[in-house]
Write an enzyme that holds these catalytic residues in place. Structure first.
Site, PDB file in Angstrom:
ATOM      1  N   LYS A  60       0.813  -1.220   0.000  1.00  0.00           N
ATOM      2  CA  LYS A  60       0.000   0.000   0.000  1.00  0.00           C
ATOM      3  C   LYS A  60       0.850   1.276   0.000  1.00  0.00           C
ATOM      4  CE  LYS A  60      -4.337  -1.672   0.535  1.00  0.00           C
ATOM      5  NZ  LYS A  60      -5.517  -1.289  -0.252  1.00  0.00           N
TER       6      LYS A  60
ATOM      7  N   SER B  91      -8.975  -0.351   6.731  1.00  0.00           N
ATOM      8  CA  SER B  91      -8.914  -1.323   7.820  1.00  0.00           C
ATOM      9  C   SER B  91      -7.478  -1.523   8.282  1.00  0.00           C
ATOM     10  CB  SER B  91      -9.477  -2.665   7.353  1.00  0.00           C
ATOM     11  OG  SER B  91      -8.676  -3.187   6.315  1.00  0.00           O
TER      12      SER B  91
END
Lengths: 336, 336
Positions: free
Chosen positions: A63, A88
């Site tokens: 990410k 999350s």
């Protein structure tokens, strides 16, 4: 950051060139993570398995690529008002990292049941956390309220061209590493939450002749259902070890990129994910989170269609609760 | 392979050039393992910690370097008669790997109580195992009998110039990686069993201005005692998690290389090794065996003399029993 256009066909405008451009922009900003080959895993899989270790990426997950790319592409005056996101876990740390890199503020909406290790990671990077519900919709609404109030820019977790192009750089590196070793992938296995990593992977693989398969937990198969339906389908994600692969639906742009290019959709369950995590740990010596080990499961179960000789696996991250690691190693270590 | 000369001063003939030559010979034979930097570990250490991941090396340990180098250097006619060694650990797999690479036979003398997993690892590489008693002397005599009978060459685990030069290539790569990232090491921490890895590290560091420290388990401090005495001292190794760091004495050539170059000797105990292993696992996402995590312990305990800003750590290997991993993560995971 403007929302990604929803109109059909937009995804077709993205190409491998966008991923290559992202790779050039990210040079020096990210870790060029290693691609591992391990004889013991090859023997179990009955194939050469090329493991791209994004668990060794900054913040412990791929990410970082998309977030650093997207935030780096913002107009400096806009960027100065800060960034916001909902996640999350790993995307939260990624946006926090990107904000820290540019000296701007970051606000992250996280689920109330976010793993402690991921919450601590975000805090350590200096971001502000707001806890909001349990679903990605809950978090998105909380984050949008912050945008309204502050003028900060939303950095979406997957549904944006700059995010997709950034995530695609992991696959670009993998293809380069395999080629440098004299190999060529037949198949590539990519875990799917919202579809950022796999959309980027499919773009990176354009022209490479690689069959790219999505890997989702059974019961969290938003992409498989959407591909079958020809439009985005919402799911109520069921229980899974792979907490990073539980979005309610995939991104619109993501589906537009993915649907025409995907070779097939594979499903895994905890009985496949747990042993994959432990075998990766004991044989390759790298720690994956369950979402990161998930795409290895079909390879080790010899469940990839077409009997591929060379299988790429993107181990997407390694942020996992210690107690779960201990439990899985205890459970599966002896038979690894 | 002729035994290494014992006379003082011989070690002085080895230099950084020997390690550079070994690196050139080993190109393509070994994995160029990554050097990792992890903010969470830097914060604990109060320094920049550069982690050289030899747990990601072939056979899961740096020993592949020395064995592939030494066997590769044998005269082909001599090599064709096969190789022999005695080891209950990573050197056994390393010699088996080198023999497989050259299509020759390898015979490994192992103790009758060798763990099944280690026996299986050596067998998987095609080597022949002879079980010989329970002590190191039993194994050595059995291996020497094979040499007598077959004309095969003994590949010693550490006390040989080709082994030392091969092991030094790990440090050479580490120095290159740190320099490429714009850094410069102040200190380097290297685990010591027989002294092959650290002798090579000291040669690789010649002229680099790096203070190299040995790391041994307390109670297994054969090098520290030998350095203090000015000659090789035997120890009766005490209990330690670090099963790879328990030789009775260091090599003769090794001590000759090490003694004039070493900055100091550090000792660690299980209460340092266990948390270092778990922190490396959870923060850097790589699995070390206790012997490989041992050199990280003084860094995380801020116990390296001279307040270094940049500390290199050679994580020497990652072959560890699953049950021990589970136990250590359970014990130290929450406070990692």
């Amino acid at each position: 950051m403007p929302p990604a256009p929803e109109e059909p066909g937009h995804g077709l405008a993205l190409s491998r060139a966008d991923v290559e451009a992202a790779a050039a922009r990210l040079r020096g900003e990210i870790v060029r993570t290693p691609t591992l080959r391990v004889p013991a895993l090859d023997a179990i899989a009955g194939a050469r398995v090329w493991i791209k270790c994004e668990c060794l990426q900054r913040i412990g997950a791929f990410k970082a690529r998309g977030a650093l790319h997207a935030v780096g592409r913002l107009d400096p005056a806009v960027r100065a008002r800060g960034v916001v996101t909902y996640s999350s876990g790993n995307h939260a740390q990624a946006v926090a990292l990107a904000a820290q890199r540019h000296g701007i503020s970051a606000t992250i909406a996280m689920p109330e049941d976010a793993p402690g290790v991921k919450v601590a990671g975000v805090r350590a990077l200096g971001a502000t956390i707001i806890f909001a519900g349990l679903t990605s919709d809950d978090r998105r609404l909380a984050a949008e309220a912050v945008v309204e109030r502050t003028g900060a820019t939303m950095v979406p977790p997957f549904d944006h061209p700059d995010i997709i192009a950034g995530q695609g750089t992991a696959t670009l590196e993998l293809l380069e590493d395999v080629a440098a070793a004299g190999g060529r992938l037949d198949a590539l296995l990519v875990p799917v939450g919202g579809g950022g990593l796999i959309a980027g992977a499919l773009l990176a693989c354009e022209g490479a002749g690689v069959r790219v398969y999505s890997v989702e937990p059974a019961g969290c198969d938003a992409l498989a259902r959407s591909v079958a339906a020809g439009e985005r389908v919402e799911v109520q994600p069921g229980p899974t070890l792979a907490d990073g692969l539980r979005p309610v639906k995939v991104g619109a742009l993501n589906l537009a990129v993915i649907a025409p290019r995907l070779a097939g959709c594979l499903l895994v369950d905890d009985a496949g994910i747990g042993p994959a995590l432990v075998r990766l740990l004991l044989h390759a010596k790298v720690l994956a989170e369950p979402s990161g080990a998930a795409p290895l499961a079909p390879a080790l179960q010899r469940g990839v269609p077409g009997d591929p000789a060379d299988i790429g696996v993107i181990v997407s991250g390694g942020n996992v609760e210690p107690a779960l690691v201990a439990r899985l190693v205890e459970c599966y270590g002896a038979e690894a």
